[in-house]
Structures are given as structure tokens and as C-alpha cells.
Design a protein around this motif. Sequence first.
Motif, mmCIF file in Angstrom:
data_model
loop_
_atom_site.group_PDB
_atom_site.id
_atom_site.type_symbol
_atom_site.label_atom_id
_atom_site.label_comp_id
_atom_site.label_asym_id
_atom_site.label_seq_id
_atom_site.Cartn_x
_atom_site.Cartn_y
_atom_site.Cartn_z
ATOM 1 N N GLU A 1 0.938 -1.141 0.005
ATOM 2 C CA GLU A 1 -0.139 -0.063 -0.042
ATOM 3 C C GLU A 1 0.939 1.249 0.151
ATOM 4 O O GLU A 1 2.125 1.005 -0.010
ATOM 5 C CB GLU A 1 -1.078 0.026 1.182
ATOM 6 C CG GLU A 1 -0.212 -0.108 2.575
ATOM 7 C CD GLU A 1 -1.114 -0.370 3.554
ATOM 8 O OE1 GLU A 1 -2.476 -0.064 3.537
ATOM 9 O OE2 GLU A 1 -0.808 -0.955 4.475
ATOM 10 N N HIS A 2 0.120 2.489 -0.162
ATOM 11 C CA HIS A 2 1.052 3.476 0.144
ATOM 12 C C HIS A 2 0.458 4.663 0.562
ATOM 13 O O HIS A 2 -0.676 4.720 1.015
ATOM 14 C CB HIS A 2 1.305 4.083 -1.635
ATOM 15 C CG HIS A 2 -0.012 4.599 -2.213
ATOM 16 N ND1 HIS A 2 -0.561 3.621 -2.950
ATOM 17 C CD2 HIS A 2 -0.630 5.828 -2.166
ATOM 18 C CE1 HIS A 2 -1.924 4.407 -3.422
ATOM 19 N NE2 HIS A 2 -1.751 5.592 -2.947
ATOM 20 N N ARG A 3 1.389 5.854 1.095
ATOM 21 C CA ARG A 3 0.914 6.943 1.683
ATOM 22 C C ARG A 3 1.174 7.933 1.074
ATOM 23 O O ARG A 3 2.216 8.135 0.175
ATOM 24 C CB ARG A 3 1.494 7.009 3.196
ATOM 25 C CG ARG A 3 1.285 5.814 4.095
ATOM 26 C CD ARG A 3 0.003 5.713 4.449
ATOM 27 N NE ARG A 3 -0.319 4.622 5.650
ATOM 28 C CZ ARG A 3 -0.697 3.304 5.111
ATOM 29 N NH1 ARG A 3 -1.100 3.084 3.831
ATOM 30 N NH2 ARG A 3 -0.784 2.397 6.115
ATOM 31 N N ILE A 4 0.578 9.183 1.068
ATOM 32 C CA ILE A 4 0.532 10.409 0.507
ATOM 33 C C ILE A 4 0.994 11.440 1.527
ATOM 34 O O ILE A 4 0.828 11.706 2.574
ATOM 35 C CB ILE A 4 -0.732 11.046 -0.301
ATOM 36 C CG1 ILE A 4 -1.055 10.029 -0.957
ATOM 37 C CG2 ILE A 4 -0.246 12.373 -0.708
ATOM 38 C CD1 ILE A 4 -0.152 9.685 -2.509
ATOM 39 N N ILE A 5 2.527 12.022 1.137
ATOM 40 C CA ILE A 5 3.191 13.160 2.219
ATOM 41 C C ILE A 5 2.703 14.320 1.565
ATOM 42 O O ILE A 5 3.284 14.654 0.411
ATOM 43 C CB ILE A 5 4.519 12.617 2.222
ATOM 44 C CG1 ILE A 5 4.833 11.332 2.755
ATOM 45 C CG2 ILE A 5 4.981 13.807 3.323
ATOM 46 C CD1 ILE A 5 4.167 10.914 3.904
ATOM 47 N N GLU A 6 2.244 15.312 2.253
ATOM 48 C CA GLU A 6 2.039 16.752 1.594
ATOM 49 C C GLU A 6 3.005 17.818 2.199
ATOM 50 O O GLU A 6 3.235 17.562 3.417
ATOM 51 C CB GLU A 6 0.595 16.850 1.642
ATOM 52 C CG GLU A 6 -0.375 15.955 0.973
ATOM 53 C CD GLU A 6 -1.906 16.313 0.850
ATOM 54 O OE1 GLU A 6 -1.941 17.547 1.269
ATOM 55 O OE2 GLU A 6 -2.728 15.522 0.451
ATOM 56 N N LYS A 7 3.068 18.648 1.534
ATOM 57 C CA LYS A 7 3.972 19.829 2.074
ATOM 58 C C LYS A 7 3.643 20.972 0.854
ATOM 59 O O LYS A 7 4.066 20.699 -0.168
ATOM 60 C CB LYS A 7 5.369 19.452 1.785
ATOM 61 C CG LYS A 7 6.339 20.456 2.619
ATOM 62 C CD LYS A 7 7.856 20.058 2.665
ATOM 63 C CE LYS A 7 8.700 20.988 3.122
ATOM 64 N NZ LYS A 7 10.158 20.638 3.400
ATOM 65 N N ASN A 8 3.092 22.288 1.691
ATOM 66 C CA ASN A 8 2.931 23.336 0.780
ATOM 67 C C ASN A 8 2.101 23.035 -0.277
ATOM 68 O O ASN A 8 2.368 23.692 -1.584
ATOM 69 C CB ASN A 8 4.264 24.046 0.582
ATOM 70 C CG ASN A 8 5.080 24.317 1.844
ATOM 71 O OD1 ASN A 8 4.631 24.635 2.666
ATOM 72 N ND2 ASN A 8 6.442 24.430 1.518
ATOM 73 N N GLY A 9 1.164 22.359 -0.463
ATOM 74 C CA GLY A 9 0.117 21.951 -1.441
ATOM 75 C C GLY A 9 0.786 21.177 -2.325
ATOM 76 O O GLY A 9 0.032 20.578 -3.465
ATOM 77 N N GLU A 10 2.094 20.761 -2.203
ATOM 78 C CA GLU A 10 2.599 19.458 -3.186
ATOM 79 C C GLU A 10 2.718 18.167 -2.353
ATOM 80 O O GLU A 10 2.574 18.058 -1.329
ATOM 81 C CB GLU A 10 3.840 20.077 -3.860
ATOM 82 C CG GLU A 10 3.661 21.298 -4.611
ATOM 83 C CD GLU A 10 4.979 21.646 -5.187
ATOM 84 O OE1 GLU A 10 4.985 21.669 -6.535
ATOM 85 O OE2 GLU A 10 6.064 22.098 -4.429
ATOM 86 N N LYS A 11 2.916 17.069 -3.238
ATOM 87 C CA LYS A 11 2.913 15.709 -2.674
ATOM 88 C C LYS A 11 3.959 14.832 -3.188
ATOM 89 O O LYS A 11 4.067 15.020 -4.243
ATOM 90 C CB LYS A 11 1.428 15.049 -2.827
ATOM 91 C CG LYS A 11 1.007 14.883 -3.970
ATOM 92 C CD LYS A 11 -0.235 14.196 -3.982
ATOM 93 C CE LYS A 11 -0.954 13.841 -5.630
ATOM 94 N NZ LYS A 11 -2.091 13.160 -5.676
ATOM 95 N N ILE A 12 4.437 13.905 -2.330
ATOM 96 C CA ILE A 12 4.921 12.890 -2.969
ATOM 97 C C ILE A 12 4.324 11.429 -2.397
ATOM 98 O O ILE A 12 3.708 11.467 -1.506
ATOM 99 C CB ILE A 12 6.377 12.764 -2.602
ATOM 100 C CG1 ILE A 12 6.732 12.733 -1.096
ATOM 101 C CG2 ILE A 12 7.360 14.020 -3.229
ATOM 102 C CD1 ILE A 12 8.138 12.753 -0.649
ATOM 103 N N ALA A 13 4.558 10.314 -2.898
ATOM 104 C CA ALA A 13 3.913 9.185 -2.554
ATOM 105 C C ALA A 13 5.101 8.207 -1.922
ATOM 106 O O ALA A 13 6.109 8.060 -2.559
ATOM 107 C CB ALA A 13 3.067 8.397 -3.637
ATOM 108 N N LEU A 14 4.670 7.701 -0.833
ATOM 109 C CA LEU A 14 5.644 6.656 -0.069
ATOM 110 C C LEU A 14 4.958 5.451 -0.107
ATOM 111 O O LEU A 14 3.757 5.054 0.267
ATOM 112 C CB LEU A 14 5.884 6.929 1.266
ATOM 113 C CG LEU A 14 6.769 6.092 2.107
ATOM 114 C CD1 LEU A 14 8.465 5.892 1.481
ATOM 115 C CD2 LEU A 14 6.570 6.074 3.457
ATOM 116 N N VAL A 15 5.568 4.441 -1.157
ATOM 117 C CA VAL A 15 4.898 3.141 -1.378
ATOM 118 C C VAL A 15 5.693 1.945 -0.668
ATOM 119 O O VAL A 15 7.057 1.897 -0.561
ATOM 120 C CB VAL A 15 5.059 3.079 -2.871
ATOM 121 C CG1 VAL A 15 4.180 1.593 -3.428
ATOM 122 C CG2 VAL A 15 4.507 4.114 -3.726
ATOM 123 N N GLY A 16 5.055 1.062 -0.167
ATOM 124 C CA GLY A 16 5.775 -0.131 0.630
ATOM 125 C C GLY A 16 5.091 -1.275 0.210
ATOM 126 O O GLY A 16 3.872 -1.644 0.218
#
Length: 408
Positions: free
Chosen positions: A267-282
Motif C-alpha cells: 500500500e502507499h501513503r501520500i506525504i503533503e507539503k505546501n500544497g504539493e505531494k510525494i507518494a511513499l509506497v511499501g
Amino acid sequence: MRWILFIVLFLLLEIYAYQALKTITRSYWWLGIYFLITAVVLGNFLYQWLKPVEGAVLTGARSYAFGFLLAIILFKVFLLLIMFGEDLVRLSIASYRKVFTTQNTFALPSRRKFVSQLALGLAAIPFASVLYGMYQGRYNFRVLRYTLYFEDLPAAFDGYRVSQISDVHSGSFDNKKKIQYGVDLLNEQESDMIVFTGDLVNNEAKEMNNWTEMFSGLKAKDGVYSILGNHDYGDYKKWSSAEAKKENLNTLKQTHANMGWDLLLNEHRIIEKNGEKIALVGVENWGTGGFKKAGDLDKAGKGLSEKDFKILLSHDPSYWQEKIKTDKNNYHLTLSGHTHGMQFGIEIPGWLKWSPAKYRYQNWAGIYEEFGRYINVNRGFGYLAFPGRVGIWPEISVIELKKGSRPS
């Protein structure tokens, strides 16, 4: 039969070792002490590995028995190589004299004391290195820093730092002060995120009982995330029932939660910062060569697009070679572990990087790049089987993400 072959080969090594010692000294005291040490080490190894162990697991006593035997064997192997080399020279000299001179007999020249002394001196190096690795090297934590550049990294994550550890193998630990030092060192990096890439235990969830509080102290602004490794599933222990094995895995998963770690199971999680995002997938463990194949990259990345910036946690780096690096979903950075760098090797930055692990894994330690995608293979936080590390030290990886192209 395997044990018989092992003993025969060990005795052959012993013959050459004895020849070197006999050349240097004929003192029965020194020879007696040498043979006594050899007998004790070999006897302890046979005792530990032949006696039944509940669950057929690798115990600490077995690990130390193996470690001491390895030190003795390496000592003898180096002696054998040098002494055998001298024997080839002696044989060549004797043959030359027999064929090309008037000497009528075939007589080997005597062994030279200098060569035997040299052989013992060189053989002492790997012997001492293994002992050092068992008592100091296994807790010789190193922080390795990397900076990786990506054109499509969201601007808000420029300078974002991820700290990674892998392969804790808590069932091998025996020094709380040293492990606390490693945990504190990880926290001192003050990274935005901490990730753990599998193998929390050797076999059983209860191995974490004495360490849960300590590892609960890991903190990062965006959290601590984790995945499972091949050892976490309990596949290397004989369980009383399938239910007991399943319960052990459930307990281990709960241990992650109790420590405040977010365990990613395909599964994955979304990391947000200042309106932008990256995905952390495991992903769960997936490995070649008979290792468990529970990882499902497609399931873990479902809902993500090729344009999303993604960091993937995958315990076994062979999954990167088999699927991840060419996956159409474009996984920018993969973080793995598993190999431990074989806990044995030689690394001289900029000059030499070698370990027996390279003959088993294409990606075995550090950063690799293919097709513009990266993988970092962490050398591991703990140790397994051999209770030490020689040349391949326990590692905390700190990876800084930068937006833009890599400086030339």
C-alpha cells in the motif's frame, strides 16, 4: 555425509597449519595450546549445531560457535595458501635438480622458517579481523549521506531528507547501550522522514520485547514508516501449527503499531507539503532464489500515476532488478536492505568496494542508478548468523532529495 566431509576438509587444513607451526617451534607447550584451542572451537561448533534446538532456529550460541570457527578456519586457509605455494616451489626445485643436474635422488628442500613466520603473520590478519568484527565491528554504526537529484521532484520537497535503516534482527542483540547509541544517532540526523526496510526480527515477534521501548523513541516530522522482510514472516522456524505462525506475524505487525511505525503492506501513503505531494509506497517481501514472494507492486501503487513522485520501500533489492526499475509507473527511488553486504568485505571510498555479496546480488550496498531511477541498498543496522561485521559496518542512510539536474 556433509559433516564427515567438513571434518575431513578441516583436518586437511590442520595438517598445513601444523607444518607451519612445527617449522617455527618444536615446543610441545605451544603446539599443545594451539591444538587445545582448535579442539575446543571445533568441539563447541559441533555440539551447538548437532544438538536439537526448539523450533530449529539460529540461536546466539550457535552464532558465536560459527564466528569462532570462522576465525580459526580463515587463519588456517591463509596458512594453507602460503604453505602450499612454498610446497610448489620446493617441488619445482627438487624436480629441476633431479632432471637437469647430476643429483640422482628426488629430495624436497627443507621448509624455510621465514616463510612459515610470514604465513603466520599474514594469517593473523583475518583471524584478528573476525574477532574484532564480533566484539566491536557489529556496533560500529556509520552514517552514510547521499544527495540525489530529480528534475520532476515537487519544489516543496527540494532538500527533503529521508533516513533509512534496515535489517534490525533484534533477536541477535545483546548490548542495550550500543543499540541505544545507534537509535540516538539516527534521531540526531533530524530527517523529515524515517523508514525501516524490513527484517525486524530473526524468527519470532517476541524477540522485540526488550527493544520495543527503545525503537519507539525514533521520531521524524513526517513519521516513521516500515515494511516486512523475509525473516519477519517466521518462515525459518518450525512452528507447532499454522495458527501459531500466523499469530506470530500478527503480533509482529502490532509491534510496529505499538512503536508508532506505519507498516505498509502493499500500500502507499501520500506525504503533503505546501500544497504539493510525494507518494511513499511499501511492498511486502519479494525476492529471487527461493525467498518469499508476497510483494505486489501493482497493488501497492494502485491509484498513483506515472507523474507522481514516488519513493518505494522494498526489502529485497532483487525486486528492483526484476520489476521495479522498468515498471511503467516510474518509481523514482527505491530503498532496500536484505543483503547486509554479507557483513564482510572491503570498502575504500573511491577506490575499492568488494564483498562476497556481489556474487549473489547485482545491487548489494549503496546507491545504484539505471534508466534514471535509483536504488539504495542499506547495509543493515543489525547482524545475523555471523555475530559481527568486518569491513561492512552497520549503516544509517541519509538521503537528501534535490530538485534539478545532477551537477557535472
